[in-house]
Scaffold this active site. Sequence first.
Site, mmCIF file in Angstrom:
data_model
loop_
_atom_site.group_PDB
_atom_site.id
_atom_site.type_symbol
_atom_site.label_atom_id
_atom_site.label_comp_id
_atom_site.label_asym_id
_atom_site.label_seq_id
_atom_site.Cartn_x
_atom_site.Cartn_y
_atom_site.Cartn_z
ATOM 1 N N CYS A 20 4.478 -0.778 -12.433
ATOM 2 C CA CYS A 20 4.799 0.375 -13.269
ATOM 3 C C CYS A 20 6.078 0.090 -14.039
ATOM 4 O O CYS A 20 6.988 0.904 -14.088
ATOM 5 C CB CYS A 20 4.913 1.647 -12.435
ATOM 6 S SG CYS A 20 6.127 1.576 -11.126
ATOM 7 N N ALA A 55 0.779 -1.241 0.000
ATOM 8 C CA ALA A 55 0.000 0.000 0.000
ATOM 9 C C ALA A 55 0.816 1.299 0.000
ATOM 10 O O ALA A 55 0.385 2.294 -0.566
ATOM 11 C CB ALA A 55 -0.957 0.014 1.186
#
Lengths: 164, 294
Positions: free
Chosen positions: B225, B107
């Site tokens: 990413c 997170a």
Amino acid sequence: MSQSSSGNKLSFKLLDGKVVTEMWRSRFGIPPEAFEGYYFYERGKNIWIFSSSKIPDLRCDSLGVRSISTKGKVWKPSTYALQIFGPYATKNWIDLDWEDAGKFIAGLSQSLEADLDDGYVVVRYGGEVLGCGLYTHGMLVSQLPKERRIAEGGIENLPLRCER
Amino acid sequence: MDRLDRYASIIPDFEKFREAIARPLPPTVRINSLKTRRDGLLDRLDQGGVKFWPFGWYPFGLRLEVEKPGNLIESLMGHIHVQEEISMVPAVVLDPKPGETVLDLCAAPGSKTTQISQIMENMGVVVANDPSPQRIVSLRANCERMGALNVMVTKYDGRHFPKGSFDRVLVDAPCTGQGMARKDPSVLQRWSLKRSLGIQRLQASLLKRALYLTRPGGTIVYSTCTFAPEENEGVVSQVSGARLVNVEIPGLENRPGIEEWDGKVYGPEMERCARYYPHQNDTGGFFVSKFIRE
């Protein structure tokens, strides 16, 4: 699921919501309905607001938002709780003009004539809550967390909102 | 050497990709609907002389013309959160509902956590997990600043997250970060195949654990990413017990996931995944996949 998270050194304890909402009502006139659907928990000297009356049975680091510190003689609301629930305040709030808002954001103290009870107050700018201030003897002391402070002149869009 | 040439065969308009990745990112923010209303916020930005352009695909995303969006008064109030445009995709694909129980397994620093919290309108519970005590500090700070009242922070090693029967789980996995090159060009120099393969093991363990923690019929989103197929399709193809579903966001261009790479066959179902390249939407790069647990 259990009400206290097991395995914590300090576990979260569900509080009687009425007691806590009465604190907010008496100081700021925030109606208890503003907190509907949320629950108050105590851990150490802090009261947290969380969205559920049940905590998943996990070792938990934090729960929702720290709303109140009970460390001092008088309970202190957190800036973050005021940014959420401060808009419901009907007393002990103050709107600053851009110049004074800049000082507050920089973490500075300032003398200020205002119709406020001594103690913690909701500080606003342009109708939006900036955070918590301490008002005593005509002085407003910024209680913004240090990491949120921005030196005077550092706010890009502040002076443009001058309405004086 | 940046080693991006290895992707010349899978990235269309490779020269445009190269040009885009050399440009810095435009500043973007997410409007925090937990603390403010979109219309009012746009009015106030307008009055303050801040130029902005809402995203075509997501009403809470804005491109801004300011040097330091973090120094806007709206940032201090928690009404906006500085977040890269393409990193707003995974939470939208996860599509959580108010009242659900959701796990964000990796997170910190909490951009996606607080976006999930916002989509859930501060109802239900979001368990935001991260193993690093240092990163937990920024995760907690962001959750508080954004007024995320439905977030509970935990500090487990995600591979061994103990238990749960979550409605939805997001695995925004640690990765080699090539898609962040417009923000930090040094990521390209640090990349090596060895690093990708090393991190692939961690990513696969995290995704497998996420599946175990999701209730039957529940949703899992796996994202990174980076462009390296080893960390994307190479991880997704290792999963059993869940079916891939299409990832497509109207208004945002993407390419499908790739079926094979470097002699490895990942399978035709990989086309359901989405690859976002910097030259398609003028953003960073991302890979997003979505599973339904059987």
